[in-house]
Design an enzyme around this catalytic site. Structure first.
Site, PDB file in Angstrom:
ATOM      1  CG  PHE A  76       3.315   6.656   0.837  1.00 39.57           C
ATOM      2  CD1 PHE A  76       4.344   5.951  -0.016  1.00 39.57           C
ATOM      3  CD2 PHE A  76       4.025   7.146   2.099  1.00 39.57           C
ATOM      4  CE1 PHE A  76       5.709   6.066   0.027  1.00 39.57           C
ATOM      5  CE2 PHE A  76       5.208   7.035   2.273  1.00 39.57           C
ATOM      6  CZ  PHE A  76       6.272   6.447   1.500  1.00 39.57           C
ATOM      7  CD1 TRP A 119      -3.021   1.517   0.773  1.00 39.43           C
ATOM      8  CD2 TRP A 119      -1.452   2.523   2.088  1.00 39.43           C
ATOM      9  NE1 TRP A 119      -3.325   2.847   1.069  1.00 39.43           N
ATOM     10  CE2 TRP A 119      -2.564   3.602   2.011  1.00 39.43           C
ATOM     11  CE3 TRP A 119      -0.062   2.749   2.631  1.00 39.43           C
ATOM     12  CZ2 TRP A 119      -2.466   4.717   2.589  1.00 39.43           C
ATOM     13  CZ3 TRP A 119      -0.010   3.894   3.334  1.00 39.43           C
ATOM     14  CH2 TRP A 119      -1.339   4.944   3.359  1.00 39.43           C
ATOM     15  CG  HIS A 120       3.599   2.279   3.295  1.00 35.90           C
ATOM     16  ND1 HIS A 120       2.707   1.393   3.929  1.00 35.90           N
ATOM     17  CD2 HIS A 120       3.264   3.484   4.104  1.00 35.90           C
ATOM     18  CE1 HIS A 120       2.390   1.937   5.186  1.00 35.90           C
ATOM     19  NE2 HIS A 120       2.780   3.189   5.024  1.00 35.90           N
ATOM     20  N   GLY A 121       3.885   1.911  -1.292  1.00 39.06           N
ATOM     21  CA  GLY A 121       4.455   2.148  -2.538  1.00 39.06           C
ATOM     22  C   GLY A 121       4.448   0.749  -3.517  1.00 39.06           C
TER      23      GLY A 121
END
Length: 521
Positions: A521, A328-330
């Protein structure tokens, strides 16, 4: 638009604030609409082209949520489940296209030599946050927890500018009742003083601390990216500098979001609570990005089974949740590795706690020395994880970690060799510790300044009360938090002077505006 920009501070915020309360004197629905429109303008300042995407997402999810609530009232369980599936699939498809399409094509071409071509896709700002916020809304509607269907309030709930770009991830039931309160549309001096104080502390954290220590982190990772070699002290200085840059950057944003929202009489949930004081990785995730942790727990970990199906399934669920949390962060393998590391950390911590319980130990009791050891080990694990989080590739992360392990040698600043007896210097040389220049550590200011910055930031993160503890008496967030042992805010001349100092010092340092790290993000 950035919170730490002159356009926001001297144009957008004052106009939005006075417009909201002036309109609110005559019409609360129009005041809410004004704040909704202002939030859309705030988002469009970055890229007007994606305003349409945001509005489409809002209309779609409002319609889906309304349909779910209607089927729920009619008792059509199967229909509401199909509608929920449609809504979640559409949201995840949108997020997947913008955030992961390039990543997927790149890896498919590498693995299968397909030769696919795709134009670079620009990631819409805040798409992860407004998508997760609306997925939570749909699930809440499915569970029968949505009690209000006012479209203006819903649009404001999604776009509310203090949280829109980098969180917190909000719940419908937390915000909608506040937008419906008549008191929200009237100016309260306590809200003004509390909000401005929290905002000024956050602005100081971002502009002075986070941006101040950033120049000591970025060159280290740049050298590793370019194939350079880092010695022990260089690698550790870069890793620690980034650790505190990210800490104060995200903490500063969270404070500013809470402070700005409080100006409008609206409380946000707590999203950051001194995570580097955590004595284990479980506690860390209860303190870092709290609303994201809550979302992953409620909408991923629990649906997977949580801890209800035995320890093995529990560990599997933890790993799966953290892997997806990392992704989800990248869209990059370094984020996947970072998520996997934290999944492994959590599995080890839970297994250790289970062993201690089996041995009859009380997990709630610990000595000061035990807490210090726990904080130190947790912090070390976190720093290692941040190396992957910051690195542009797996090889870059390994390069930095190799330096941190001393595999490239240990070199201390040449100027301090005179502080040691010559025999000690000779002994240190014999075991591989040398003295000389450290080109990777900011040459313009020297290693002493770098270590000074790290020491100051470390001391604040470990020993100082956080903003919510300082302001605890005035309940700055939706959750109540116990005040710290010292440094309690009061509406007096001393704190007014402190607030003014923080704002003006930050304004002086705002010559070079920098984005918040979580914007990506």
């Amino acid at each position: 638009m950035l919170f730490n920009s002159y356009a926001f501070l001297f144009l957008f915020l004052p106009v939005t604030f006075f417009g909201f309360f002036q309109i609110g004197r005559y019409s609360r629905p129009l005041a809410a609409l004004w704040l909704f429109a202002s939030s859309i303008f705030f988002y469009g300042w970055w890229s007007p082209a994606y305003v349409g995407l945001l509005l489409t997402s809002i209309f779609f999810n409002y319609a889906i949520g309304t349909a779910i609530s209607r089927e729920l009232s009619r008792g059509h369980v199967r229909r509401k489940k199909w509608i929920l599936s449609l809504g979640i699939t559409a949201n995840l498809s949108l997020l997947g296209y913008y955030k992961y399409a390039n990543f997927f094509v790149e890896n498919a071409n590498t693995a299968l030599n397909l030769g696919w071509q795709i134009e670079p896709i620009i990631l819409p700002l805040g798409i992860s946050f407004f998508t997760f916020t609306q997925i939570a809304f749909l699930v809440d509607a499915y569970r029968g927890e949505v009690k209000e269907a006012n479209f203006i309030h819903y649009g404001l709930f999604v776009t509310y500018f203090p949280h829109l770009i980098a969180g917190p991830v909000l719940h419908h039931k937390e915000m909608m009742p506040q937008f419906a309160l008549p008191t929200t549309y009237r100016i309260h001096w306590e809200n003004l003083s509390v909000g401005l104080t929290i905002f000024s502390i956050g602005l100081f954290k971002k502009v002075v601390l986070a941006d101040g220590i950033a120049p000591f982190a970025n060159p280290i990772f740049t050298i590793a990216t370019n194939g350079g070699t880092l010695t022990f002290l260089e690698a550790w200085s870069g890793a620690l500098a980034y650790t505190f840059q990210l800490y104060f950057d995200f903490s500063g944003y969270s404070d500013m979001a809470i402070g700005i929202s409080r100006l409008f009489g609206v409380k946000l949930p707590l999203n950051f609570n001194s995570p580097y004081k955590a004595v284990n990785i479980i506690e860390f995730w209860r303190r870092w990005h709290i609303t994201l942790s809550r979302f992953l727990r409620d909408y991923l970990y629990f649906p997977l089974g949580g801890n209800r199906k035995g320890p093995i399934r529990r560990y599997h669920n933890l790993l799966a949740t953290m892997l997806l949390g990392g992704l989800w962060h990248g869209a990059g393998w370094t984020f996947v590795i970072w998520g996997a590391l934290h999944g492994i950390y959590l599995v080890i911590t839970h297994a250790w706690h289970q062993l201690r319980k089996a041995l009859g130990q009380d997990l709630k009791r610990s000595t000061k020395f035990g807490k210090f050891v726990g904080m130190s080990l947790t912090f070390l694990a976190i720093v290692v994880g941040w190396v992957f989080f910051r690195a542009t590739s797996f090889n870059v992360a390994l390069s930095v970690l190799s330096g941190m392990l001393g595999l490239n040698g240990v070199t201390l600043p040449g100027g301090i060799s005179s502080l040691f007896h010559w025999r000690i210097v000779q002994l240190m040389t014999n075991i591989g510790v040398g003295f000389g220049s450290l080109p990777a550590i900011n040459e313009g200011q020297g290693s002493g300044v770098t270590m000074g910055w790290i020491a100051v930031c470390w001391a604040i993160a470990w020993f100082a009360p956080n903003t919510q503890q300082i302001m605890a008496t005035f309940k700055p967030t939706l959750e109540e938090i116990a005040p710290g042992r010292w440094l309690h805010w009061q509406p007096n001349t001393l704190w007014l002077g402190t607030t003014i100092f923080c704002i003006f010092y930050a304004l002086i340092e705002m010559g070079k505006v920098s984005e918040f790290l979580y914007f990506q993000f």
